[in-house]
Design an enzyme around this catalytic site. Sequence first.
Site, PDB file in Angstrom:
ATOM      1  N   THR A 270       0.838  -1.196   0.000  1.00 27.99           N
ATOM      2  CA  THR A 270       0.000   0.000   0.000  1.00 27.99           C
ATOM      3  C   THR A 270       0.873   1.245   0.000  1.00 27.99           C
ATOM      4  O   THR A 270       1.996   1.237   0.507  1.00 27.99           O
ATOM      5  CB  THR A 270      -0.946   0.026   1.214  1.00 27.99           C
ATOM      6  OG1 THR A 270      -1.851   1.116   1.089  1.00 27.99           O
ATOM      7  CG2 THR A 270      -0.185   0.166   2.525  1.00 27.99           C
TER       8      THR A 270
ATOM      9  N   ARG B   5       2.775   8.680  -8.078  1.00 25.04           N
ATOM     10  CA  ARG B   5       4.126   9.247  -8.187  1.00 25.04           C
ATOM     11  C   ARG B   5       5.174   8.185  -8.512  1.00 25.04           C
ATOM     12  O   ARG B   5       6.368   8.456  -8.459  1.00 25.04           O
ATOM     13  CB  ARG B   5       4.514   9.973  -6.892  1.00 25.04           C
ATOM     14  CG  ARG B   5       3.546  11.073  -6.492  1.00 25.04           C
ATOM     15  CD  ARG B   5       4.109  11.894  -5.369  1.00 25.04           C
ATOM     16  NE  ARG B   5       3.127  12.867  -4.885  1.00 25.04           N
ATOM     17  CZ  ARG B   5       3.426  13.890  -4.094  1.00 25.04           C
ATOM     18  NH1 ARG B   5       4.672  14.078  -3.706  1.00 25.04           N
ATOM     19  NH2 ARG B   5       2.488  14.726  -3.691  1.00 25.04           N
ATOM     20  N   GLY B   6       4.755   6.965  -8.814  1.00 22.60           N
ATOM     21  CA  GLY B   6       5.698   5.902  -9.116  1.00 22.60           C
ATOM     22  C   GLY B   6       6.229   5.171  -7.910  1.00 22.60           C
ATOM     23  O   GLY B   6       7.097   4.302  -8.042  1.00 22.60           O
TER      24      GLY B   6
ATOM     25  N   TYR C 190       2.011  -4.784 -12.794  1.00 25.28           N
ATOM     26  CA  TYR C 190       2.649  -6.077 -12.622  1.00 25.28           C
ATOM     27  C   TYR C 190       3.046  -6.682 -13.966  1.00 25.28           C
ATOM     28  O   TYR C 190       4.137  -7.255 -14.107  1.00 25.28           O
ATOM     29  CB  TYR C 190       1.707  -7.038 -11.881  1.00 25.28           C
ATOM     30  CG  TYR C 190       1.415  -6.641 -10.455  1.00 25.28           C
ATOM     31  CD1 TYR C 190       2.395  -6.071  -9.651  1.00 25.28           C
ATOM     32  CD2 TYR C 190       0.152  -6.853  -9.897  1.00 25.28           C
ATOM     33  CE1 TYR C 190       2.129  -5.711  -8.338  1.00 25.28           C
ATOM     34  CE2 TYR C 190      -0.122  -6.499  -8.592  1.00 25.28           C
ATOM     35  CZ  TYR C 190       0.867  -5.924  -7.810  1.00 25.28           C
ATOM     36  OH  TYR C 190       0.587  -5.574  -6.518  1.00 25.28           O
TER      37      TYR C 190
END
Length: 278
Positions: free
Chosen positions: A181, A189-190, A227
């Site tokens: 999380t 923001r990456g 992913y």
Amino acid sequence: MASVQIDMVRLARPAASKGDGGSGGVAGGGGGVFLSPRALSQLDELTAFRYAHSFPHGRLTVRALTPADDAESDALVRLLASSFAENVRWAPAQRYEQLLAFVIRRYLYERRGLAPHAAVLVGYYRPAATGDGEEEEGGEGEDDDGEMACTAEVSLDAVGAPGAPPTPTPPLEFPYICNMTVKTSLRRRGIGKQLLKACEDLIIKMDAKKRVYLHCRIIDQIPFNMYRKAGYNIVQTDSILVWLSLQKRKHLMSKELLQTSVSSESTTKDFDDNILSS
């Protein structure tokens, strides 16, 4: 859709006994383990673990939570409880968050006791200097500066495997990433992408098996895309019958890690779509 993913945190007590895979047996009480010389060496490696990444907007540093990190544990409990409460529709979020806090605190105590077979990673974020104050100090040893931004859990082997993993069930002897999380105010923001890389880096440095597993809910298209871009492929998908237990269907995903470390100190601008979502 809330921009956070938690892979169904397993709040059940870890199993009381598991095979040690040659690296240490399970001790009684508290989820702790008896450590062999190899496991003691791994514990030192875990304690020293650091993953740092610089964005145009700031700097992220990730490390493993240790049993001595009481202050950090309190902040982590609040972060996880807040994230879980966001997904609740049948109860007031604040009341549910308070109820979760005690359960999560106990769960984290159990999981930290399984080090080095399992690790809870915490990431700290420090914004870049804006020009109206002192420049950012990114020197070694300052990774605790800034606010707690994210967390993830990594099970490294069968001893550290969760006692009640979600379905489809991953093989317990392989590394498993879950409970990821990012703090609400720091999403998009990456940070999620780098947190995932930090988990992979830890798995490589701890000399665990290189095939890693994680879960992603079918409805979570944004983390699923993240992913897939990171190299994860679907292994199995929940049956539609899981709806009968009021759960969301999930993909079990897997990736073969490279043998080299992925530790990052670079700068990137490719962060807009790298977020976690549920």
